[in-house]
Design a protein around this motif. Structure first.
Motif, PDB file in Angstrom:
ATOM      1  N   ALA A 140       0.843  -1.197   0.000  1.00  0.00           N
ATOM      2  CA  ALA A 140       0.000   0.000   0.000  1.00  0.00           C
ATOM      3  C   ALA A 140       0.878   1.245   0.000  1.00  0.00           C
ATOM      4  CB  ALA A 140      -0.949  -0.017   1.189  1.00  0.00           C
ATOM      5  N   GLU A 141       1.639   1.405  -1.063  1.00  0.00           N
ATOM      6  CA  GLU A 141       2.539   2.555  -1.211  1.00  0.00           C
ATOM      7  C   GLU A 141       2.683   2.874  -2.685  1.00  0.00           C
ATOM      8  OE1 GLU A 141       5.855   0.732   0.746  1.00  0.00           O
ATOM      9  OE2 GLU A 141       6.733   0.038  -1.147  1.00  0.00           O
ATOM     10  N   GLN A 142       3.033   4.126  -2.986  1.00  0.00           N
ATOM     11  CA  GLN A 142       3.164   4.549  -4.367  1.00  0.00           C
ATOM     12  C   GLN A 142       4.241   3.746  -5.096  1.00  0.00           C
ATOM     13  OE1 GLN A 142       2.313   9.230  -3.385  1.00  0.00           O
ATOM     14  NE2 GLN A 142       3.379   8.766  -5.293  1.00  0.00           N
ATOM     15  N   GLY A 143       4.092   3.662  -6.422  1.00  0.00           N
ATOM     16  CA  GLY A 143       5.089   3.011  -7.260  1.00  0.00           C
ATOM     17  C   GLY A 143       4.685   1.645  -7.762  1.00  0.00           C
ATOM     18  N   GLN A 144       3.577   1.097  -7.258  1.00  0.00           N
ATOM     19  CA  GLN A 144       3.209  -0.268  -7.635  1.00  0.00           C
ATOM     20  C   GLN A 144       2.600  -0.342  -9.031  1.00  0.00           C
ATOM     21  OE1 GLN A 144       4.460  -2.520  -5.560  1.00  0.00           O
ATOM     22  NE2 GLN A 144       5.104  -0.658  -4.484  1.00  0.00           N
ATOM     23  N   TYR A 154      -1.215  14.322 -17.379  1.00  0.00           N
ATOM     24  CA  TYR A 154      -1.266  14.153 -15.928  1.00  0.00           C
ATOM     25  C   TYR A 154      -0.055  13.384 -15.402  1.00  0.00           C
ATOM     26  CZ  TYR A 154      -6.029  15.910 -16.272  1.00  0.00           C
ATOM     27  OH  TYR A 154      -7.130  16.703 -16.521  1.00  0.00           O
ATOM     28  N   GLY A 155       0.906  13.092 -16.283  1.00  0.00           N
ATOM     29  CA  GLY A 155       2.123  12.415 -15.874  1.00  0.00           C
ATOM     30  C   GLY A 155       2.126  10.941 -16.213  1.00  0.00           C
ATOM     31  N   HIS A 156       3.243  10.258 -15.888  1.00  0.00           N
ATOM     32  CA  HIS A 156       3.308   8.811 -16.088  1.00  0.00           C
ATOM     33  C   HIS A 156       2.355   8.104 -15.129  1.00  0.00           C
ATOM     34  CE1 HIS A 156       7.209   9.869 -18.009  1.00  0.00           C
ATOM     35  NE2 HIS A 156       6.905   8.845 -18.784  1.00  0.00           N
ATOM     36  N   THR A 157       2.288   8.590 -13.890  1.00  0.00           N
ATOM     37  CA  THR A 157       1.300   8.141 -12.919  1.00  0.00           C
ATOM     38  C   THR A 157       0.641   9.383 -12.332  1.00  0.00           C
ATOM     39  OG1 THR A 157       2.837   8.128 -11.044  1.00  0.00           O
ATOM     40  CG2 THR A 157       2.689   6.107 -12.350  1.00  0.00           C
ATOM     41  N   TRP A 158      -0.488   9.203 -11.675  1.00  0.00           N
ATOM     42  CA  TRP A 158      -1.199  10.351 -11.127  1.00  0.00           C
ATOM     43  C   TRP A 158      -1.889   9.930  -9.841  1.00  0.00           C
ATOM     44  CZ3 TRP A 158      -5.787   7.934 -12.378  1.00  0.00           C
ATOM     45  CH2 TRP A 158      -5.777   7.188 -13.578  1.00  0.00           C
ATOM     46  N   GLN A 159      -2.065  10.904  -8.955  1.00  0.00           N
ATOM     47  CA  GLN A 159      -2.568  10.654  -7.615  1.00  0.00           C
ATOM     48  C   GLN A 159      -4.011  11.153  -7.517  1.00  0.00           C
ATOM     49  OE1 GLN A 159      -0.302   8.817  -6.069  1.00  0.00           O
ATOM     50  NE2 GLN A 159       1.028   9.324  -7.803  1.00  0.00           N
ATOM     51  N   VAL A 160      -4.940  10.225  -7.265  1.00  0.00           N
ATOM     52  CA  VAL A 160      -6.350  10.576  -7.115  1.00  0.00           C
ATOM     53  C   VAL A 160      -6.594  10.907  -5.648  1.00  0.00           C
ATOM     54  CG1 VAL A 160      -8.731   9.849  -7.498  1.00  0.00           C
ATOM     55  CG2 VAL A 160      -6.912   8.994  -8.989  1.00  0.00           C
ATOM     56  N   GLN A 161      -6.618  12.195  -5.344  1.00  0.00           N
ATOM     57  CA  GLN A 161      -6.809  12.702  -3.993  1.00  0.00           C
ATOM     58  C   GLN A 161      -7.605  14.006  -4.064  1.00  0.00           C
ATOM     59  OE1 GLN A 161      -2.434  12.947  -3.419  1.00  0.00           O
ATOM     60  NE2 GLN A 161      -2.753  11.788  -1.535  1.00  0.00           N
ATOM     61  N   GLU A 186      -3.514   5.648  -6.674  1.00  0.00           N
ATOM     62  CA  GLU A 186      -2.539   6.008  -7.701  1.00  0.00           C
ATOM     63  C   GLU A 186      -2.956   5.347  -8.999  1.00  0.00           C
ATOM     64  OE1 GLU A 186       2.214   6.548  -8.317  1.00  0.00           O
ATOM     65  OE2 GLU A 186       1.580   4.697  -7.332  1.00  0.00           O
ATOM     66  N   GLY A 187      -2.963   6.118 -10.086  1.00  0.00           N
ATOM     67  CA  GLY A 187      -3.402   5.600 -11.362  1.00  0.00           C
ATOM     68  C   GLY A 187      -2.335   5.675 -12.425  1.00  0.00           C
ATOM     69  N   ALA A 188      -2.537   4.900 -13.487  1.00  0.00           N
ATOM     70  CA  ALA A 188      -1.616   4.906 -14.625  1.00  0.00           C
ATOM     71  C   ALA A 188      -2.354   4.353 -15.835  1.00  0.00           C
ATOM     72  CB  ALA A 188      -0.370   4.070 -14.333  1.00  0.00           C
ATOM     73  N   TYR A 189      -1.822   4.664 -17.010  1.00  0.00           N
ATOM     74  CA  TYR A 189      -2.394   4.196 -18.274  1.00  0.00           C
ATOM     75  C   TYR A 189      -1.371   3.399 -19.067  1.00  0.00           C
ATOM     76  CZ  TYR A 189      -5.877   7.959 -17.619  1.00  0.00           C
ATOM     77  OH  TYR A 189      -6.848   8.793 -17.139  1.00  0.00           O
ATOM     78  N   LEU A 190      -1.882   2.468 -19.881  1.00  0.00           N
ATOM     79  CA  LEU A 190      -1.115   1.801 -20.921  1.00  0.00           C
ATOM     80  C   LEU A 190      -1.965   1.796 -22.180  1.00  0.00           C
ATOM     81  CD1 LEU A 190      -0.532   0.096 -18.067  1.00  0.00           C
ATOM     82  CD2 LEU A 190       1.024  -1.124 -19.590  1.00  0.00           C
ATOM     83  N   PHE A 233      -4.833   1.338 -14.822  1.00  0.00           N
ATOM     84  CA  PHE A 233      -4.550   0.726 -13.527  1.00  0.00           C
ATOM     85  C   PHE A 233      -4.939   1.729 -12.445  1.00  0.00           C
ATOM     86  CE2 PHE A 233      -0.541  -1.711 -15.195  1.00  0.00           C
ATOM     87  CZ  PHE A 233      -1.345  -2.512 -15.966  1.00  0.00           C
ATOM     88  N   LEU A 234      -5.581   1.266 -11.374  1.00  0.00           N
ATOM     89  CA  LEU A 234      -5.860   2.086 -10.194  1.00  0.00           C
ATOM     90  C   LEU A 234      -5.476   1.286  -8.957  1.00  0.00           C
ATOM     91  CD1 LEU A 234      -9.322   3.775 -10.966  1.00  0.00           C
ATOM     92  CD2 LEU A 234      -7.120   4.940 -10.638  1.00  0.00           C
TER      93      LEU A 234
END
Length: 449
Positions: free
Chosen positions: A219-223, A239-246, A425-429, A278-279
């Motif tokens: 349960a930490e960023q980077g996964q 929104y970047g390579h990854t993005w923080q939903v907060q 934390e989210g990301a796209y492919l 990914f979320l």
């Protein structure tokens, strides 16, 4: 424990796998146009540590033998008669274009070296014969010789059934449609990272069903970035390579607020929206924040059946989407898309809908405005029917992976505390990278079976 075998020229099936990845049953999946469960050959399940498992995949190699070959000069076709009694036809021009010799093909790259400018599209043949090692040899009028492997030719047969089978092998086009009864397939995060069979089962289910849950991530960023490396690389967006939903002050996206998010696809403001999302749940809200998903393809099929005129409207009128702000860098996006994209055969291929970024500009004649709103309202009503919506609550360490071209996802409003702020934390492919890795894994699992 399970094992599975995906036939090269038949619809892949989820069967038993030797991997110990823990996955829930796919009990509510159904094939396009069907409300019932898929046949037993499509979905198999077994209890394992309190969960049920997804199958992995392999491709048994087929071997084909040529009985006889001849040239049909008038039709400019080569006819192959197979030992199993079947026949295949191949155009002379196509055969010459795809000569496999070192002069015409760079084998190390599987790339054509023969230039179109040098291809005689009206060529005949001098000699066609079967070699002693069961290959087909052609001598062309310029005395160039081409040799074709029997299995290579069989796979490229021009019959409708063979062409469909190859496209299914390449792209896994057949989907399992579902509604609120879906048990989201669930896999172990660490197994997916380290076991090829587990990773193959994950990506196959992601393609077929559209959503897979992974459990057991730290349960930490980077996964999400770590998971993406299992496939290839992340899709960089504004929104970047990854993005923080907060919750964010002066939020540049409605996702960065605590309010309800209606069902939507991400990023239709891009002409080429990300294919996979990914979320990862790092921290859940004190109250609320439940996630919702629907099968947009299944909903589109229902719309077409119940309201054909609305379906025609949403597949023919291009709608403007916009997104403006500053994040990874400043951006001012504008795109035009139909709400529902269909392929040349009329099958639903993609859904593009985000009410938050749908532009106030409507670029079509005024008499089409009301029909558009009526059609969109009809589609949204179908999506919001309780019998179509799957609701789930993510816990810290959970990662949901889903098809952003097919699924519409949303979120209920939530309440957080300063000591317990909701954080995903989210990301796209893109599907190109995902399908590339799926094919590589399928090949390696088959070779090591």
């Amino acid at each position: 424990m399970w094992m599975s075998a995906f036939s090269r020229f038949a619809r892949p099936a989820l069967q038993r796998s030797s991997s110990v990845m823990a996955c829930q049953a796919l009990k509510a999946c159904s094939r396009p146009g069907q409300a019932a469960l898929p046949p037993a050959s499509c979905v198999a399940s077994a209890q394992l540590r309190g969960h049920q498992t997804l199958g992995s995949a392999s491709l048994p190699l087929a071997r084909h033998s040529v009985r006889h070959v001849r040239a049909l000069d008038e039709e400019r076709l080569m006819e192959v008669e197979w030992e199993d009694g079947g026949q295949s036809l191949y155009p002379f021009t196509w055969l010459r274009d795809n000569c496999q010799c070192p002069m015409c093909t760079l084998e190390s790259a599987q790339a054509r070296k023969l230039l179109m400018a040098d291809l005689d599209i009206h060529t005949g043949v001098d000699v066609v014969e079967v070699t002693n090692d069961n290959k087909v040899s052609i001598v062309w009028p310029d005395q160039h010789t081409s040799v074709y492997d029997a299995d290579w030719l069989k796979k490229r047969c021009f019959s409708p059934a063979a062409r469909q089978a190859v496209q299914e092998e390449f792209f896994l086009n057949e989907r399992y449609y579902w509604d609120s009864k879906l048990h989201i397939p669930t896999a172990d995060y660490q197994e997916v990272l380290h076991d090829d069979k587990a990773a193959l089962a994950w990506l196959t289910a992601l393609r077929r069903i559209g959503i897979v849950y992974l459990k057991g991530a730290p349960a930490e960023q980077g996964q999400v970035a770590r998971l993406a490396k299992r496939i290839g690389y992340l899709r960089l967006t504004f929104y970047g390579h990854t993005w923080q939903v907060q919750d964010k002050y002066m939020a540049n996206n409605v996702a960065y607020t605590s309010g309800r998010l209606s069902l939507h696809t991400d990023y239709p403001a891009l002409h080429f929206a990300p294919g996979v999302q990914f979320l990862h749940c790092i921290n859940q809200a004190v109250e609320g924040g439940e996630s919702e998903v629907v099968d947009g393809f299944h909903m589109a099929e229902q719309l077409q059946r119940e309201d054909p005129e609305a379906f025609r409207t949403l597949t023919s009128l291009p709608v403007d989407f916009t997104d403006t702000g500053t994040d990874y860098c400043d951006f001012m996006l504008q795109s035009k898309k139909c709400i529902i994209d269909v392929d040349p055969e009329g099958r639903v291929a993609r859904v593009n809908y985000n009410n938050a970024t749908r532009d106030s500009v409507l670029d079509f004649p005024i008499h089409q405005v009301q029909p558009f709103y009526r059609a969109l309202k009809a589609y949204v009503k179908i999506m919001n029917r309780p019998e179509n919506v799957v609701t789930y609550t993510m816990q810290p360490g959970d990662i949901v992976t889903f098809d952003n071209w097919r699924l519409l996802h949303g979120r209920r409003s939530y309440i957080s505390r300063p000591d317990r702020l909701r954080h995903l934390e989210g990301a796209y492919l893109d599907w190109d990278e995902v399908m590339s890795r799926l094919r590589i894994l399928r090949s390696s699992v088959s070779e090591n079976a």
